[in-house]
Enzyme design. Structure first.
Site, short mmCIF file in Angstrom:
data_model
loop_
_atom_site.label_atom_id
_atom_site.label_comp_id
_atom_site.label_asym_id
_atom_site.label_seq_id
_atom_site.Cartn_x
_atom_site.Cartn_y
_atom_site.Cartn_z
CD GLU A 76 -28.15 -76.28 -21.00
OE1 GLU A 76 -27.13 -76.65 -21.57
OE2 GLU A 76 -28.66 -75.29 -21.97
NE ARG A 129 -28.74 -72.85 -23.50
CZ ARG A 129 -29.34 -73.46 -24.53
NH1 ARG A 129 -30.37 -72.97 -25.13
NH2 ARG A 129 -28.79 -74.57 -24.90
CB THR A 173 -33.14 -74.47 -25.94
OG1 THR A 173 -32.27 -73.96 -26.85
CG2 THR A 173 -33.67 -75.87 -26.57
CD GLU A 191 -25.39 -77.95 -34.72
OE1 GLU A 191 -24.44 -77.02 -35.12
OE2 GLU A 191 -26.05 -77.46 -34.22
CB THR A 255 -30.83 -71.30 -34.84
OG1 THR A 255 -29.64 -71.83 -34.41
CG2 THR A 255 -31.46 -72.12 -35.86
CG ASN A 275 -24.10 -73.89 -36.46
OD1 ASN A 275 -24.55 -73.97 -35.29
ND2 ASN A 275 -24.30 -74.91 -37.48
CG ASP A 317 -21.18 -75.69 -34.16
OD1 ASP A 317 -21.88 -75.18 -34.53
OD2 ASP A 317 -20.97 -76.37 -33.05
#
Length: 621
Positions: A76, A129, A173, A191, A255, A275, A317
């Site tokens: 990504e 990323r 990330t 999550e 987050t 979320n 979400d």
């Protein structure tokens, strides 16, 4: 003995250093031969002034060189280009690789060797990323919660700072952003019941300068006397505690794994939060602040200037981590300093970036869960029938998570004054159930089945006019468009698809001008730069994975119920079109074209490098 004037002058000189550092980096970002931060500049426009590649000659693009990472997780990251070196960060094990920009030869590799435990618990896939450059250093994050500074010339580690705990399901990330003497980073793992934060590290030492949590008391969220939200719903004391059931804020998510922008004139950074946990909203009554929220903060101290909760008590979400594109636009006949945000809830927010006022929030995706945004209150107007209940399947929820648009960044053209938005067209059926928090394991409490939205296509790439609040054109794609995009002064927009096409379209009309089939689906972010040979290059990572490519990459934690969450169902035909595998592709015009030979005439057929299959169609509105 030091005199008072000497002390004052010394303090003023010291205070000026961070500002000068930001000014230097800002000027460097304006050099279109380079690409020194993932979003190209602090305003996150992803616009390049290079114009060697145009609508007339883009169909002559050819592969200049490639580089294989040998990894099969989702790729990504946006490459970073500084001088004559390109820097790329791989998914786990997060190697930082320095390449020669002209031929792709490897200069050095830095291997941080993150903890292997990171492979088993990451949500969603072991992605990264990208990196950022400043002060002769490359900054990036590792999956096991370290931020690293590496010497850009030698690849030698300068410092490495641990910021979180992988065993709690916490990961990192996101791509950092350097502002003044701070490198800004956030965590992932909503999550998993992780408590979200944004942290600033000293660029020289790696020491933590400040940390702003997304939940908890004002002291932790860095809310103080200067906090001035525009809307009444966001005003009050310790809302990060009071809007949660007792203690739930400690595992509440929020987050900060997406994008950060910076306005040097207002001296404010802008970031969103993710979320709340769990997805089962009945276990967390209240507004659940400050999840799914947007913050404006002082980069020196982290103190919040204002905040706006996009979706209170998030039901679906709808993380608020998407990019904030900072623009000066004419709104209702008046010049305004705004930010434009294509939100997951399907609304295109145009906000006053000094105050947090929502100026408009038109629909850009298909929505069944709200009937618009009340501009007086800042609240979405909910459709009561779409609120999930325990023991009941709620059907035709649109958009499905991860929203009308996920993290994949859009681009703004100074030439056309349009925003180019890659996004998805997905709906879902949802059932919720009681769940328990166990550190390092999924904290979800939901099962969903996702499917294509209206029209049957699961993805779209569109041009949007934020001044009029209208779509200008769109391209329908078979799969969600999970690649980022870049637009140039040559009036060309580049983006990739999950069925292995890298495409160039006309920025004004959306006409397909060129496409090249790569080895794996594209979820990376394209960049463009100029080499020492004077040629304009375009670079993109191919390598399907992430949540979007879970069914192909197979890199997700088997304990994470993504099959139950329905994404496998939504993408089950993807393996027919792609395999995993990370490769960097770099394209340029032939040397004879860039040296003055005539380009193809306008209107010539797009160049295909493989069988076309079902290519996207441009739809004029």
């Amino acid at each position: 003995m030091l005199t008072l004037p000497f002390i004052v002058l010394t303090l003023l000189a010291t205070a000026a250093v961070p500002s000068q550092a930001s000014e230097k980096l800002s000027e460097l970002s304006k050099d279109d031969s380079q690409w020194v931060m993932p979003a190209k500049n602090y305003a996150s426009t992803r616009y390049s002034g290079l114009d060697q590649i145009t609508t007339e000659n883009v169909d002559e693009l050819e592969v200049a060189w490639t580089y294989s990472t040998g990894l099969v997780a989702g790729h990504e990251a946006a490459p970073i280009v500084v001088g004559e070196t390109m820097y790329v960060v791989t998914p786990w094990p997060n190697k930082l690789i320095a390449l020669d920009i002209t031929d792709g030869s490897k200069r050095w590799v830095y291997e941080p060797k993150p903890a292997r435990a990171a492979q088993g618990v990451a949500c969603c896939d072991v992605v990264n990323r990208g990196a950022a450059y400043a002060e002769g250093k490359i900054f990036f994050n590792t999956l096991d919660n370290h931020t690293v500074a590496v010497d850009a010339e030698t690849g030698k580690e300068i410092w490495k700072t641990k910021l979180g705990e992988i065993n709690r399901g916490e990961t990192m990330t996101m791509a950092p952003l350097v502002v003044k003497d701070k490198v800004l980073v956030g965590n992932s793992g909503g999550e998993m019941g992780v408590r979200g934060w944004l942290t600033a590290l000293d660029t020289t030492t790696g020491e933590i300068a400040w940390r702003a949590y997304s939940t908890g008391p004002d002291e932790d969220v860095l809310i103080g006397e200067g906090f001035d939200p525009f809307y009444a719903k966001d005003q009050g004391t310790d809302l990060g505690v009071e809007t949660w059931p007792a203690g739930r804020w400690q595992t509440g998510g929020g987050t900060v794994w997406g994008w950060i922008s910076y306005d040097p004139e207002l001296d404010l950074i802008y970031h969103g939060t993710g979320n709340p946990g769990p997805w089962n909203h009945t276990q967390r009554p209240g507004d659940n602040k400050w999840t799914v929220s947007l913050f404006a903060r002082d980069p020196d101290t982290g103190m919040a200037k204002w905040a706006y909760q996009i979706d209170a008590h998030d039901l679906f979400d709808y993380d608020g981590i998407n990019e904030s594109v900072l623009l000066d636009l004419e709104i209702d006949g008046k010049p305004r300093k705004v930010m434009v945000r294509p939100e997951r809830n399907g609304h295109m927010y145009v906000m006053d970036r000094a105050t947090g006022e929502v100026l408009s929030a038109e629909e850009y995706g298909f929505i069944t869960v709200t009937k618009g945004i009340n501009l007086d209150t800042g609240k979405p107007i909910e459709v009561e029938a779409k609120v999930p209940e325990v023991g009941k399947v709620t059907r035709e929820i649109c958009p499905a998570p991860p929203g009308a648009k996920d993290w994949q960044p859009s681009a703004w053209s100074e030439k056309t004054r349009l925003l180019y938005v890659p996004h998805q067209n997905l709906c879902m059926d949802m059932a919720i159930a009681e769940t328990s928090y166990i550190a390092g394991t999924p904290f979800v409490g939901a099962e969903v089945e996702m499917y294509a939205g209206p029209g049957g296509q699961r993805g779209r790439f569109m041009a949007w006019d934020p001044e009029t609040g209208e779509e200008v054109w769109n391209i329908k794609e078979r799969f969600p468009v999970w690649s980022g995009t870049v637009v140039t002064a040559g009036n060309v927009v580049f983006y990739g698809t999950m069925d292995r096409w890298f495409k160039a379209v006309d920025a004004s009309t959306g006409e397909l001008l060129w496409k090249h089939r790569v080895g794996s689906g594209i979820i990376g972010q394209p960049v463009t730069y100029k080499g020492p040979d004077g040629r304009q290059y375009v670079a993109i990572f191919a390598g399907v994975g992430g949540w979007s490519g879970a069914v192909v990459s197979g890199q997700l934690d088997p304990s994470v119920p993504f099959g139950a969450l329905g994404f496998v169902g939504a993408m089950q035909d993807l393996p027919q079109f792609t395999e995993p595998g990370g490769t960097l592709y770099v394209f340029a015009l032939p040397e004879e074209t860039t040296n003055g030979s005539p380009a193809n005439e306008i209107g010539s057929a797009p160049q295909d490098h493989a069988n076309t299959g079902l290519a996207g169609r441009v739809v004029e509105n």
